[in-house]
Design an enzyme around this catalytic site. Structure first.
Site, mmCIF file in Angstrom:
data_model
loop_
_atom_site.group_PDB
_atom_site.id
_atom_site.type_symbol
_atom_site.label_atom_id
_atom_site.label_comp_id
_atom_site.label_asym_id
_atom_site.label_seq_id
_atom_site.Cartn_x
_atom_site.Cartn_y
_atom_site.Cartn_z
ATOM 1 C CB SER A 16 -2.299 3.944 1.296
ATOM 2 O OG SER A 16 -1.399 2.883 0.368
ATOM 3 C CE LYS A 26 1.512 2.526 2.061
ATOM 4 N NZ LYS A 26 0.577 1.535 1.775
#
Length: 194
Positions: free
Chosen positions: A115, A152
């Site tokens: 991701s 993230k």
């Protein structure tokens, strides 16, 4: 430091330390380096201590200093067009000194997934994470979202904090219940196959 063979001996000791996580005894150094006399070993150790590579803070045991663990910084290599290859010896740096400001607040986290691939973070990479409960917006962080770890970008908008991946195949994350900032990513490394 004497140029003759001291650098060669120092490099042999560095390789030994990397493999065994301990330095050999004086007798072990003599055997490792092929030295015949104890006086030669003592002189070498004395020179290495004077130059800041070794210490013996632990009684009757040699220990490496941070200078022993430094690696030469030999210049930079453009990632664009090639340039003349000249190995210009520069400073030496310790990877720990370069990446770890606060050892007691620093942990390693291995990445599992893709991701963050757009930020150059691949599955299997090791992230150096400084524990911090209030990282700044727009930093790459390790967070705990509804009980699960994730890496993230930390973002903020009118609705509050959210986590943004660096891969368009993944959605942004707005926590249902709980978002805890575990720490901020300060560096990363990976090992390539040999």
């Amino acid at each position: 430091m004497r140029i003759n063979r001291d650098n060669e001996h120092l490099n042999t000791l560095k390789d030994y330390y990397a493999e065994h996580k301990v330095l050999p005894s004086y007798a072990g150094i003599a055997e490792l380096l092929g030295m015949k006399s104890r006086a030669s070993v003592q002189q070498l150790v004395s020179r290495l201590k004077e130059n800041g590579y070794l210490d013996n803070k632990v009684p009757r045991r040699l220990v490496p200093t941070s200078k022993f663990l430094e690696r030469p910084l030999v210049g930079s290599a453009p990632a664009g067009f090639p340039s003349p290859a000249e190995e210009a010896l520069g400073d030496a740096i310790s990877i720990d000194d370069y990446l770890v400001e606060h050892p007691s607040a620093t942990v390693l986290v291995q990445v599992d997934g893709d991701s963050m691939i757009g930020a150059g973070i691949n599955s299997g990479d090791i992230m150096i994470v400084r524990r911090e409960s209030r990282p700044r917006v727009d930093r790459i962080i390790v967070a705990i979202v509804d009980g699960d770890f994730t890496i993230k970008y930390l973002r903020k908008d009118k609705q509050g904090y959210f986590l943004e991946p660096a891969n368009p195949a993944y959605p942004i994350i707005r926590p249902d219940n709980d978002l805890q900032m575990y720490g901020v990513v300060v560096g990363q490394f990976r090992k390539y196959d040999e």
